[in-house]
Design an enzyme around this catalytic site. Structure first.
Site, PDB file in Angstrom:
ATOM      1  CE  LYS A  82     102.738  75.260  25.077  1.00  0.00           C
ATOM      2  NZ  LYS A  82     104.084  75.479  25.110  1.00  0.00           N
ATOM      3  CE1 TYR A 139     105.820  76.353  30.528  1.00  0.00           C
ATOM      4  CE2 TYR A 139     108.133  76.008  29.793  1.00  0.00           C
ATOM      5  CZ  TYR A 139     107.235  76.756  30.210  1.00  0.00           C
ATOM      6  OH  TYR A 139     107.646  78.154  30.701  1.00  0.00           O
ATOM      7  N   PRO A 162      99.310  83.948  29.098  1.00  0.00           N
ATOM      8  CG  PRO A 162     100.415  85.895  29.954  1.00  0.00           C
ATOM      9  CD  PRO A 162      98.941  85.565  29.577  1.00  0.00           C
TER      10      PRO A 162
HETATM   11  P1  RFL Z   1     102.127  90.689  17.262  1.00  0.00           P
HETATM   12  O1  RFL Z   1     103.429  90.520  18.168  1.00  0.00           O
HETATM   13  O2  RFL Z   1     101.164  91.643  18.087  1.00  0.00           O
HETATM   14  O3  RFL Z   1     102.692  91.723  15.955  1.00  0.00           O
HETATM   15  C1  RFL Z   1     101.615  92.234  15.162  1.00  0.00           C
HETATM   16  C2  RFL Z   1     102.288  93.363  14.377  1.00  0.00           C
HETATM   17  O4  RFL Z   1     101.227  93.851  13.626  1.00  0.00           O
HETATM   18  C3  RFL Z   1     101.279  95.313  13.579  1.00  0.00           C
HETATM   19  N1  RFL Z   1      99.944  95.632  13.027  1.00  0.00           N
HETATM   20  C4  RFL Z   1      99.664  96.306  12.007  1.00  0.00           C
HETATM   21  N2  RFL Z   1     100.429  96.572  10.782  1.00  0.00           N
HETATM   22  C5  RFL Z   1      99.979  96.897   9.859  1.00  0.00           C
HETATM   23  N3  RFL Z   1      98.738  97.266   9.656  1.00  0.00           N
HETATM   24  C6  RFL Z   1      97.839  97.046  10.811  1.00  0.00           C
HETATM   25  N4  RFL Z   1      96.591  97.144  10.552  1.00  0.00           N
HETATM   26  C7  RFL Z   1      98.366  96.397  11.793  1.00  0.00           C
HETATM   27  N5  RFL Z   1      97.830  96.019  13.233  1.00  0.00           N
HETATM   28  C8  RFL Z   1      98.871  95.906  13.866  1.00  0.00           C
HETATM   29  C9  RFL Z   1     101.702  95.455  14.970  1.00  0.00           C
HETATM   30  O5  RFL Z   1     102.109  96.885  15.243  1.00  0.00           O
HETATM   31  C10 RFL Z   1     102.547  94.338  15.455  1.00  0.00           C
HETATM   32  O6  RFL Z   1     104.108  94.830  15.283  1.00  0.00           O
HETATM   33  O7  RFL Z   1     101.622  89.317  16.837  1.00  0.00           O
HETATM   34  P2  RFL Z   1     102.479  88.094  16.307  1.00  0.00           P
HETATM   35  O8  RFL Z   1     103.503  88.563  15.095  1.00  0.00           O
HETATM   36  O9  RFL Z   1     101.644  87.067  15.944  1.00  0.00           O
HETATM   37  O10 RFL Z   1     103.357  87.380  17.606  1.00  0.00           O
HETATM   38  C11 RFL Z   1     102.576  87.093  18.608  1.00  0.00           C
HETATM   39  C12 RFL Z   1     103.102  87.048  19.971  1.00  0.00           C
HETATM   40  O11 RFL Z   1     103.797  88.361  20.013  1.00  0.00           O
HETATM   41  C13 RFL Z   1     102.619  86.904  21.020  1.00  0.00           C
HETATM   42  O12 RFL Z   1     101.746  85.708  21.039  1.00  0.00           O
HETATM   43  C14 RFL Z   1     103.655  86.528  22.402  1.00  0.00           C
HETATM   44  O13 RFL Z   1     104.208  87.764  22.944  1.00  0.00           O
HETATM   45  C15 RFL Z   1     102.691  86.133  23.804  1.00  0.00           C
HETATM   46  N6  RFL Z   1     103.546  85.945  24.710  1.00  0.00           N
HETATM   47  C16 RFL Z   1     104.174  84.647  24.965  1.00  0.00           C
HETATM   48  N7  RFL Z   1     104.400  83.938  23.828  1.00  0.00           N
HETATM   49  C17 RFL Z   1     105.062  82.616  23.935  1.00  0.00           C
HETATM   50  O14 RFL Z   1     105.157  81.948  23.483  1.00  0.00           O
HETATM   51  N8  RFL Z   1     105.813  82.711  25.096  1.00  0.00           N
HETATM   52  C18 RFL Z   1     105.947  83.558  26.187  1.00  0.00           C
HETATM   53  O15 RFL Z   1     106.783  83.266  27.227  1.00  0.00           O
HETATM   54  C19 RFL Z   1     105.148  84.277  26.045  1.00  0.00           C
HETATM   55  N9  RFL Z   1     104.910  85.400  27.144  1.00  0.00           N
HETATM   56  C20 RFL Z   1     103.429  86.761  25.626  1.00  0.00           C
HETATM   57  C21 RFL Z   1     104.382  86.533  26.935  1.00  0.00           C
HETATM   58  C22 RFL Z   1     102.596  87.863  25.880  1.00  0.00           C
HETATM   59  C23 RFL Z   1     102.727  88.810  26.725  1.00  0.00           C
HETATM   60  N10 RFL Z   1     101.861  90.094  26.456  1.00  0.00           N
HETATM   61  C24 RFL Z   1     101.977  91.342  26.883  1.00  0.00           C
HETATM   62  C25 RFL Z   1     100.634  89.801  25.872  1.00  0.00           C
HETATM   63  C26 RFL Z   1     104.175  87.466  28.118  1.00  0.00           C
HETATM   64  C27 RFL Z   1     103.266  88.559  27.943  1.00  0.00           C
HETATM   65  C28 RFL Z   1     103.315  89.560  29.244  1.00  0.00           C
HETATM   66  C1  PHB Z   2     108.498  85.529  30.234  1.00  0.00           C
HETATM   67  O1  PHB Z   2     108.169  86.828  29.839  1.00  0.00           O
HETATM   68  O2  PHB Z   2     109.781  85.472  30.499  1.00  0.00           O
HETATM   69  C2  PHB Z   2     107.680  84.599  30.442  1.00  0.00           C
HETATM   70  C3  PHB Z   2     106.191  84.787  30.121  1.00  0.00           C
HETATM   71  C4  PHB Z   2     105.399  83.788  30.411  1.00  0.00           C
HETATM   72  C5  PHB Z   2     105.728  82.491  30.651  1.00  0.00           C
HETATM   73  C6  PHB Z   2     107.000  82.022  30.727  1.00  0.00           C
HETATM   74  C7  PHB Z   2     107.781  83.173  30.625  1.00  0.00           C
HETATM   75  O3  PHB Z   2     104.725  81.657  30.814  1.00  0.00           O
END
Ligand code: RFL
Ligand code: PHB
Length: 389
Positions: free
Chosen positions: A296, A384, A292
């Site tokens: 991206k 970024y 993260p």
């Molecule tokens: P998701 O959000 O994982 O959603 C997938 C959905 O599919 C469901 N699913 C199913 N449904 C039907 N049948 C099945 N067999 C299934 N298996 C799973 C799940 O329940 C879920 O609802 O994927 P999607 O939509 O591709 O979205 C991706 C984003 O969620 C992810 O890339 C970001 O959250 C990553 N991320 C960040 N991305 C950014 O661009 N900017 C950020 O600042 C950023 N910060 C982060 C992040 C991810 C984090 N974590 C926890 C991994 C910070 C963190 C801490």
């Molecule tokens: C956020 O959750 O606010 C977040 C996560 C990863 C980043 C920036 C912001 O790189």
């Protein structure tokens, strides 16, 4: 049941695709393993590139993001006590928008519900049949009852732990992976953010990030051990550790309070190729994961949605298969650049268990180079804020 596009996964990728298709009069059904509230309970991304903001507008769901999102023209990078700013507006001509994934996903669910979008929640045992034919079917169970969804195309938007990716035969699929030897412990608290821009901190105790959702909702992260669990960290210990990892001036200003969410995420770089097999298309975390640090993940999911939505539009409106045929190649070209940036920025900012004195000197020199060199700042800022689609 029948639809034009079966979408597996009701996270941001699946919902955004469904809403964009709806605006163009293309029908879809979203199959989600959990519930809407469960999806909205996951605290994840906070930083949106302009490309995603534009897609939200195109989907007709940008109003709340425009009024409630925060424009960030730069971010701070600290190394020990030293701190400097990367000016995104000056170096890349664009800002980023701080608006939580939770909010963005809620806006998309509300829009799909209002426009009569079809969903199936609590789906189990999902499998895709005939993905390599012109008449694919998604078979699944709800409450023990088997259901079938016949469609023209399947969009695998089911995240890293979904089933879509494994539908592509092992002999066709190639996977690339790097697992990092640490995780991020994240805390959400109803406190004012320590700074009006994000702070990415490299300290000898490990990485820290100060982020936010709004004037009274802060999001902080610290690098932690993979063997830690959130229960090992009291709020007091978390704040204490965070303060030690950011410069003293910021630490003194930090307002602490009870955490309202605390979770640990492992860090991983992962790409699967190809992103298309027959009439199945992978989108977002189903196809790739980034650490993260570069913010991206969601943004790269959005660029996949952009390529896939335009490919499907081209197919239905112009009977042209060019977009479909080139989806995997186009999406992957951008994915690998996001992977590179996320890997580079992670390597720059974290402390690794096996880092030698030499490695530390290299890291220090690279941070100094970024601080002092305009070209390095331009490269950082362009990545970024988001490379062009
Ligand atoms: P998701 O959000 O994982 O959603 C997938 C959905 O599919 C469901 N699913 C199913 N449904 C039907 N049948 C099945 N067999 C299934 N298996 C799973 C799940 O329940 C879920 O609802 O994927 P999607 O939509 O591709 O979205 C991706 C984003 O969620 C992810 O890339 C970001 O959250 C990553 N991320 C960040 N991305 C950014 O661009 N900017 C950020 O600042 C950023 N910060 C982060 C992040 C991810 C984090 N974590 C926890 C991994 C910070 C963190 C801490
Ligand atoms: C956020 O959750 O606010 C977040 C996560 C990863 C980043 C920036 C912001 O790189």
């Amino acid at each position: 049941m029948r639809t034009q596009v079966a979408i597996i996964g009701g996270g941001p990728s699946g919902l955004l695709l469904s809403q964009l298709l709806h605006v163009r009069g293309i029908d879809s059904v979203v199959l989600e393993r959990k519930t809407r509230d469960y999806v909205l309970g996951r605290i994840r991304a906070g930083v949106l590139e302009q490309g995603l903001v534009d897609l939200m507008q195109e989907a007709g769901v940008g109003a709340r993001m425009t009024s409630h999102g925060y424009v960030h023209d730069g971010a701070l990078i600290s190394h020990g006590e030293e701190i400097f700013r990367i000016d995104f507006a000056r170096r890349a001509g664009k800002p980023v928008i701080v608006y939580g994934q939770t909010e963005l996903t809620r806006d998309l669910y509300e829009a799909r519900e209002k426009s009569g979008g079809r969903f199936e929640f609590h789906v189990e045992k999902v499998r895709v049949e005939g993905a390599d034919s012109e008449t694919p079917t998604v078979i699944y169970e709800v409450g023990g009852e088997e259901r079938r969804l016949d469609c023209d195309f399947v969009a695998g938007c089911d995240g890293f732990h979904g089933v879509s990716r494994n539908t592509i035969p092992a002999g066709v699929r190639r996977e690339y992976e790097k697992v990092y030897p640490f995780g991020w412990l994240g805390v959400l608290s109803e406190t004012p953010p320590v700074n009006h821009e994000l702070i990415y901190a490299n300290s000898e105790r490990g990485f820290a990030l100060c982020s936010m959702r709004n004037e009274n909702l802060s999001r902080y992260y610290i690098q932690c051990s993979l063997s830690d669990s959130p229960a090992d960290w009291t709020d007091h210990n978390f704040w204490d550790e965070l303060k030690r990892r950011i410069p003293a001036e910021q630490a003194e200003r930090l307002v602490t309070g009870p955490s309202i969410e605390k979770s640990i995420a492992p860090l991983r770089s992962f790409v699967t190729e190809p992103m298309r097999w027959g009439r199945l298309f992978l989108c977002g975390d189903a196809a790739h994961i980034v650490p993260p640090t570069g913010a991206k993940g969601l943004n790269t999911a959005a660029s996949d949605v952009h390529y896939l939505y335009n490919a499907l539009r081209q197919f239905y409106e112009e009977r042209d298969e060019e977009g479909i045929d080139r989806y995997s190649e186009r999406a992957l070209a951008r994915v690998w650049k996001a992977e590179r940036f996320s890997w580079w920025f992670s390597s720059l900012m974290h402390r690794y268990p096996d880092q030698s004195e030499f490695d530390l000197k290299m890291q220090r020199a690279e941070v100094d180079f970024l601080r002092d060199n305009e070209a390095a700042q331009v490269a950082m800022a362009q990545n970024y804020v988001g490379l062009p689609y």
